[in-house]
Design a protein around this motif. Sequence first.
Motif, PDB file in Angstrom:
ATOM      1  N   ASP A  60       0.865  -1.182   0.000  1.00  0.00           N
ATOM      2  CA  ASP A  60       0.000   0.000   0.000  1.00  0.00           C
ATOM      3  C   ASP A  60       0.896   1.226   0.000  1.00  0.00           C
ATOM      4  N   ARG A  61       0.775   2.032  -1.043  1.00  0.00           N
ATOM      5  CA  ARG A  61       1.568   3.254  -1.140  1.00  0.00           C
ATOM      6  C   ARG A  61       0.597   4.410  -1.355  1.00  0.00           C
ATOM      7  N   ASP A  62       0.429   5.225  -0.311  1.00  0.00           N
ATOM      8  CA  ASP A  62      -0.586   6.289  -0.327  1.00  0.00           C
ATOM      9  C   ASP A  62      -1.951   5.655  -0.590  1.00  0.00           C
ATOM     10  N   THR A  63      -2.572   5.918  -1.737  1.00  0.00           N
ATOM     11  CA  THR A  63      -3.910   5.362  -2.001  1.00  0.00           C
ATOM     12  C   THR A  63      -3.879   4.159  -2.940  1.00  0.00           C
ATOM     13  N   SER A  64      -2.701   3.754  -3.410  1.00  0.00           N
ATOM     14  CA  SER A  64      -2.617   2.638  -4.355  1.00  0.00           C
ATOM     15  C   SER A  64      -2.360   1.323  -3.618  1.00  0.00           C
ATOM     16  N   HIS A  65      -2.810   0.229  -4.232  1.00  0.00           N
ATOM     17  CA  HIS A  65      -2.609  -1.099  -3.651  1.00  0.00           C
ATOM     18  C   HIS A  65      -2.124  -2.053  -4.736  1.00  0.00           C
ATOM     19  N   PHE A  66      -1.139  -2.868  -4.381  1.00  0.00           N
ATOM     20  CA  PHE A  66      -0.623  -3.888  -5.290  1.00  0.00           C
ATOM     21  C   PHE A  66      -0.500  -5.193  -4.521  1.00  0.00           C
ATOM     22  N   GLN A  67      -0.795  -6.313  -5.189  1.00  0.00           N
ATOM     23  CA  GLN A  67      -0.607  -7.600  -4.543  1.00  0.00           C
ATOM     24  C   GLN A  67      -0.343  -8.694  -5.565  1.00  0.00           C
TER      25      GLN A  67
END
Length: 227
Positions: A60-67
Amino acid sequence: MKKSILIAISFACFFSCKETKKETPSEQQIELSIMDKVASAHGFNNFKNVKEMEFTFNVDRDTSHFQRSWTWNTVTHQVETFSNDERISYNRKNLDSTTTTINSGFINDKYWLLAPFNLVWDKDNITYDHQIDIHAPISNTPMQRLTIVYGSEGGYTPGDAYDFYFGSDFIIREWVYRRGNQKEASMSTTWENYVDINGLKIAEMHQNEDGSFKLYFTDLKVTSKTP
């Protein structure tokens, strides 16, 4: 009289043999290196019992999400990944141009998951320095610091450096990544929310000082080998 002399000689030989008997390697206490101590504190000795690991790597980076999710068979070296609605399976012993790129993502995610174990796995390709009573970068707490620097050739992180911060229990609490062994930190995060899964001590959460960056693991599962 001769009998008394023979008995005396026998006793002398017995005590002499006892005094000169040397300890075998198994009887000697071998001092572990600082890298071995950190790895052992996180359950490295239990990894030999692991057959398969499953985990989802989240950022989670600020408002972005990666998985992306991984299933890793440590015996057969088969890896399955699921990301962006795509599922790919490959064997780490048989890589091509496509799977080499995918495997670099696996190496990155697995490193965050099991970095203490890489202190042992990668020891032939790293130099290290150990200091005590050094203030950790985020908490400013006095801790021990283990700095490792990778060799300039080979691997996925040539020349990069990592600073591990831990207390007397050798459990990592913070770390710093320094690209190319530069003096300034490229990234500093915590190691927290530890769980114990089949004897492996794994930090589920890593975040920077202000919490704007969070890297964490979910769906952790460890399958042991059948006795």
